[in-house]
Design a protein around this motif. Structure first.
Motif, PDB file in Angstrom:
ATOM      1  N   SER A 150       0.841  -1.195   0.000  1.00 21.80           N
ATOM      2  CA  SER A 150       0.000   0.000   0.000  1.00 21.80           C
ATOM      3  C   SER A 150       0.875   1.243   0.000  1.00 21.80           C
ATOM      4  O   SER A 150       1.954   1.244   0.603  1.00 21.80           O
ATOM      5  CB  SER A 150      -0.903   0.031   1.233  1.00 21.80           C
ATOM      6  OG  SER A 150      -1.784  -1.062   1.257  1.00 21.80           O
ATOM      7  N   CYS A 151       0.405   2.272  -0.659  1.00 20.61           N
ATOM      8  CA  CYS A 151       1.101   3.555  -0.692  1.00 20.61           C
ATOM      9  C   CYS A 151       0.098   4.638  -0.326  1.00 20.61           C
ATOM     10  O   CYS A 151      -0.784   4.977  -1.129  1.00 20.61           O
ATOM     11  CB  CYS A 151       1.689   3.805  -2.069  1.00 20.61           C
ATOM     12  SG  CYS A 151       2.427   5.456  -2.256  1.00 20.61           S
ATOM     13  N   ALA A 152       0.217   5.157   0.875  1.00 20.10           N
ATOM     14  CA  ALA A 152      -0.641   6.248   1.316  1.00 20.10           C
ATOM     15  C   ALA A 152      -0.028   7.568   0.878  1.00 20.10           C
ATOM     16  O   ALA A 152       1.137   7.831   1.181  1.00 20.10           O
ATOM     17  CB  ALA A 152      -0.806   6.209   2.828  1.00 20.10           C
ATOM     18  N   THR A 153      -0.800   8.369   0.154  1.00 18.69           N
ATOM     19  CA  THR A 153      -0.271   9.615  -0.383  1.00 18.69           C
ATOM     20  C   THR A 153      -0.951  10.823   0.253  1.00 18.69           C
ATOM     21  O   THR A 153      -2.094  10.730   0.724  1.00 18.69           O
ATOM     22  CB  THR A 153      -0.463   9.688  -1.911  1.00 18.69           C
ATOM     23  OG1 THR A 153      -1.857   9.874  -2.208  1.00 18.69           O
ATOM     24  CG2 THR A 153       0.042   8.421  -2.599  1.00 18.69           C
ATOM     25  N   ARG A 209      -5.916   1.713  -7.361  1.00 24.70           N
ATOM     26  CA  ARG A 209      -5.932   2.906  -6.515  1.00 24.70           C
ATOM     27  C   ARG A 209      -7.303   3.065  -5.877  1.00 24.70           C
ATOM     28  O   ARG A 209      -8.310   2.574  -6.388  1.00 24.70           O
ATOM     29  CB  ARG A 209      -5.603   4.148  -7.338  1.00 24.70           C
ATOM     30  CG  ARG A 209      -6.605   4.391  -8.469  1.00 24.70           C
ATOM     31  CD  ARG A 209      -6.279   5.611  -9.279  1.00 24.70           C
ATOM     32  NE  ARG A 209      -7.240   5.776 -10.362  1.00 24.70           N
ATOM     33  CZ  ARG A 209      -7.326   6.835 -11.144  1.00 24.70           C
ATOM     34  NH1 ARG A 209      -6.505   7.857 -10.953  1.00 24.70           N
ATOM     35  NH2 ARG A 209      -8.229   6.913 -12.098  1.00 24.70           N
ATOM     36  N   LYS A 214      -9.335   7.252  -0.575  1.00 24.80           N
ATOM     37  CA  LYS A 214      -8.352   7.078   0.497  1.00 24.80           C
ATOM     38  C   LYS A 214      -6.964   7.568   0.093  1.00 24.80           C
ATOM     39  O   LYS A 214      -6.004   7.421   0.860  1.00 24.80           O
ATOM     40  CB  LYS A 214      -8.289   5.599   0.905  1.00 24.80           C
ATOM     41  CG  LYS A 214      -9.584   5.068   1.503  1.00 24.80           C
ATOM     42  CD  LYS A 214      -9.431   3.607   1.933  1.00 24.80           C
ATOM     43  CE  LYS A 214     -10.721   3.104   2.565  1.00 24.80           C
ATOM     44  NZ  LYS A 214     -10.623   1.677   2.974  1.00 24.80           N
ATOM     45  N   THR A 222      -4.815   6.338  -1.843  1.00 23.09           N
ATOM     46  CA  THR A 222      -3.920   5.202  -1.667  1.00 23.09           C
ATOM     47  C   THR A 222      -3.812   4.413  -2.961  1.00 23.09           C
ATOM     48  O   THR A 222      -4.789   4.237  -3.681  1.00 23.09           O
ATOM     49  CB  THR A 222      -4.424   4.295  -0.528  1.00 23.09           C
ATOM     50  OG1 THR A 222      -4.503   5.057   0.677  1.00 23.09           O
ATOM     51  CG2 THR A 222      -3.473   3.124  -0.301  1.00 23.09           C
TER      52      THR A 222
END
Length: 127
Positions: free
Chosen positions: A21-24, A72, A76, A78
């Motif tokens: 996961s990549c939270a931006t 994506r 969120k 993400t």
């Protein structure tokens, strides 16, 4: 301030799966391309997959096509990377990064296109 924070890495046996996961934050996914780039020990960074915010188009390295899926969740902010059928050659630090270059998708997500990077998450595939 643009920020990207990866999670979900770990140790897995060959044939297993992981979901990164990549939270931006600090930018809108609709206006950027977010990608996953990996770097194995002693090797150059390699674009793994990326997704363009404006149209949802995706791109993959040949080595992961059919095994990895990028997606994506705009609500969120993400981006995810589902990795299946992992093998030892997938062992690397995986970075999430953002690009504002339209042609990043279609060019196999070249690492030099990405201007903002996360800290990376380790993925180790071993028996």
């Amino acid at each position: 301030q643009v920020m990207l924070v990866e999670s979900g890495g770990g140790f897995v046996q060959p044939g297993g799966s992981l979901r990164l996961s990549c939270a931006t934050s600090g930018f809108t996914l609709d206006y950027a391309t977010v990608g996953w780039i990996r770097q194995a020990p002693g090797k150059e960074r390699e674009g793994v997959s990326c997704i363009r915010g404006s149209d949802g188009n995706t791109d993959y390295a040949d080595s992961v096509k059919g095994r990895f899926t990028i997606s994506r969740d705009n609500d969120k902010n993400t981006v995810f990377l589902q990795m299946n059928s992992l093998n030892p050659e997938d062992t690397a630090v995986y970075y999430c990064a953002a690009s504002w270059i339209h042609s990043t998708v279609g060019a196999r997500c070249p690492p030099l296109d990405f201007g903002s990077w996360g800290q990376g998450t380790q993925v180790t595939v071993s028996s």
